[in-house]
Enzyme design. Structure first.
Site, PDB file in Angstrom:
ATOM      1  N   LYS A 196     112.203  55.937   6.062  1.00 27.31           N
ATOM      2  CA  LYS A 196     112.750  56.901   6.738  1.00 27.31           C
ATOM      3  C   LYS A 196     112.097  57.774   7.759  1.00 27.31           C
ATOM      4  O   LYS A 196     112.291  58.045   8.852  1.00 27.31           O
ATOM      5  CB  LYS A 196     113.680  57.687   5.756  1.00 27.31           C
ATOM      6  CG  LYS A 196     114.659  57.099   5.019  1.00 27.31           C
ATOM      7  CD  LYS A 196     115.107  57.891   3.564  1.00 27.31           C
ATOM      8  CE  LYS A 196     116.257  56.793   2.886  1.00 27.31           C
ATOM      9  NZ  LYS A 196     116.502  57.430   1.857  1.00 27.31           N
ATOM     10  N   GLN A 242     114.754  62.263  -2.551  1.00 26.71           N
ATOM     11  CA  GLN A 242     115.013  60.715  -2.772  1.00 26.71           C
ATOM     12  C   GLN A 242     115.197  60.388  -4.259  1.00 26.71           C
ATOM     13  O   GLN A 242     114.568  60.934  -4.942  1.00 26.71           O
ATOM     14  CB  GLN A 242     113.370  59.813  -2.507  1.00 26.71           C
ATOM     15  CG  GLN A 242     113.597  58.416  -2.696  1.00 26.71           C
ATOM     16  CD  GLN A 242     114.600  57.745  -1.635  1.00 26.71           C
ATOM     17  OE1 GLN A 242     114.567  57.874  -0.437  1.00 26.71           O
ATOM     18  NE2 GLN A 242     115.225  56.937  -2.265  1.00 26.71           N
ATOM     19  N   ASP A 278     122.578  64.033   3.772  1.00 24.72           N
ATOM     20  CA  ASP A 278     122.924  62.779   2.923  1.00 24.72           C
ATOM     21  C   ASP A 278     124.217  63.046   1.883  1.00 24.72           C
ATOM     22  O   ASP A 278     124.325  62.244   1.172  1.00 24.72           O
ATOM     23  CB  ASP A 278     121.888  62.165   2.165  1.00 24.72           C
ATOM     24  CG  ASP A 278     121.820  60.776   1.676  1.00 24.72           C
ATOM     25  OD1 ASP A 278     122.837  60.178   2.098  1.00 24.72           O
ATOM     26  OD2 ASP A 278     121.351  60.456   0.655  1.00 24.72           O
TER      27      ASP A 278
END
Lengths: 285, 285
Positions: free
Chosen positions: A57, A101, A124
């Site tokens: 990423k 994450q 996200d």
């Protein structure tokens, strides 16, 4: 649909490019105002695949001209300490998107940590409010993998309305949100999971199948309706998805490969959301 | 399931009683601390069925010893004026639950009005945060009709786990939340709607069918798998549900009547949530 037709390989790379292409001019415009979009990634612990994802990423940001701030925390980090880090990032005007994450070590309250992310930087779609906005069809930043799946369907002009979509998996950042997104696009949606009985029969009723179970080669050829569209959101050890690709490809009408299917589009969605967050946050100021 | 067996009539009245019964002692305990639970109902405009619903809810409160504050606003009320009323109720410590009767007149932004309700007083789960809490299996106050449907399944000890539940309807306060609640109880869930193709075939695959369409006698006998459990959340002109009861009753394994099915349980859930909100809010103070 004609099962004898060659299946369409739903290569994610051009889809990812189509999402990234318009970002260059957005990034340029932001630069002219002295703003560089910046994604903060937080990795807790030393899980090697998570470390790889976070690195990918960061690299993807760099290639596009987006800053990334990589924060690595010790496995023993407490929930409170993690939340304190997130709150610093919330308050830091140079940060536009925050990605924690998944998964975090088991002693951490992951939900509490996700909830600490400011909705304006939740690129996200992991917060409960982000989930609800998405469920109601009004999320600026839907979860990236669900967004990628929809982007692939759109790019390859695959019809969703009226189709029967079967989603295997019900996680808060994948199965549930992608189900609601397909529903909002007028698919009839069936959500399956580990307690589903007659799973193969149900999958076989799907015109669109989304595999989001996290088990290598879980979906077998006998489960697939000839001509169905298969989207494989899995990524397991050995570079294999949740679908037995070799078996299912000849039966499918269209199918995402692994790798180079959903994965790169997910990253492109993350970049897109980060640039959009930078635009919105810098307008708001 | 044996289709020849007499169908179980899922009478809602004893279910409603089972939800209300424990509330008496809660209300007594609150009274000993000088607190009377109070539900504010807001009716905008003069739709006669909405007026009837609001009146029924107020009467149900009174019978149980719960206060209710009935607010009736003119059809021409603006979104801003409605939100101002809601904010007053949010700030009024004597109010524990707020119910904005759906639907509001079309010029009002209903979503904005729902969002104005404090999450602590959102006893009908209409806010986006309430929706998300419910989707994640952690809502103190899920939407009342979905909660009623689950209460009926529980009261009559009907198995949900592993069953295929087909929900017809996808509204934010009924179809979507009940689908997610059934999913969280480990049903395999299919969500259908106006764009669904082959609706009758899909409904016929359901072990559990939830009808939430708002169309009188919409679900026909030929759509029902013999022995299926049918929950009719509809209530249409002429006191009829969304299911053609006379036709479907002989085929079903269990079925809610209309009236005296889901309706009274929905009201009982509202009372329960209001009492629980009074408990939580008075503890927090």
């Amino acid at each position: 649909m004609n099962a004898k037709k060659q299946p369409v390989i739903l290569n994610g790379l051009p889809v990812a490019e189509s999402l990234k292409e318009p970002l260059f001019s957005s990034i340029e415009k932001l630069a002219s105002r002295g703003i560089v979009p910046c994604l903060a990634t937080i990795l807790v612990g030393d899980d090697p695949s998570s470390a790889t994802y976070v690195k990918m990423k960061g690299n993807a940001c760099r290639r596009l001209g987006i800053d990334s701030k990589r924060i690595t925390l010790d496995t023993s980090t407490s929930t409170a300490a993690l939340i304190a880090v997130i709150e610093q990032l919330n308050n830091d005007p140079s940060i536009h998107g925050i990605l924690l994450q998944h998964p975090v070590p088991p002693h951490i309250d992951e939900r509490a940590a996700f909830e600490a992310i400011s909705i304006d930087k939740d690129v996200d779609g992991v917060t409960m409010m982000g989930f609800a906005q998405n469920a109601f069809g009004a999320a600026p930043y839907p979860s990236c993998t669900p967004a990628a799946i929809l982007a692939i369907l759109d790019y390859y002009q695959l019809k969703v309305e009226g189709k029967h979509a079967v989603v295997i998996g019900r996680s808060p950042i994948l199965g549930k949100p992608v189900s609601l997104m397909l529903l909002n696009r007028n698919a009839t949606v069936t959500i399956c999971h580990s307690k589903t009985e007659n799973l193969s029969d149900i999958v076989r009723s799907g015109d669109i199948v989304v595999a989001a179970v996290g088990r290598a080669k879980f979906v077998k050829a006998g489960w697939i309706k000839p001509g169905a569209v298969i989207l494989d959101a899995g990524y397991n050890a050995g570079n294999v998805g949740d679908v037995d690709y070799a078996e299912c490809e000849p039966i499918a009408g269209a199918i995402t490969p692994v790798p180079s299917g959903v994965g790169p589009v997910t990253i492109a969605a993350l970049l897109k959301h980060t640039v959009e967050a930078a635009e919105r946050l810098s307008m708001a100021r």
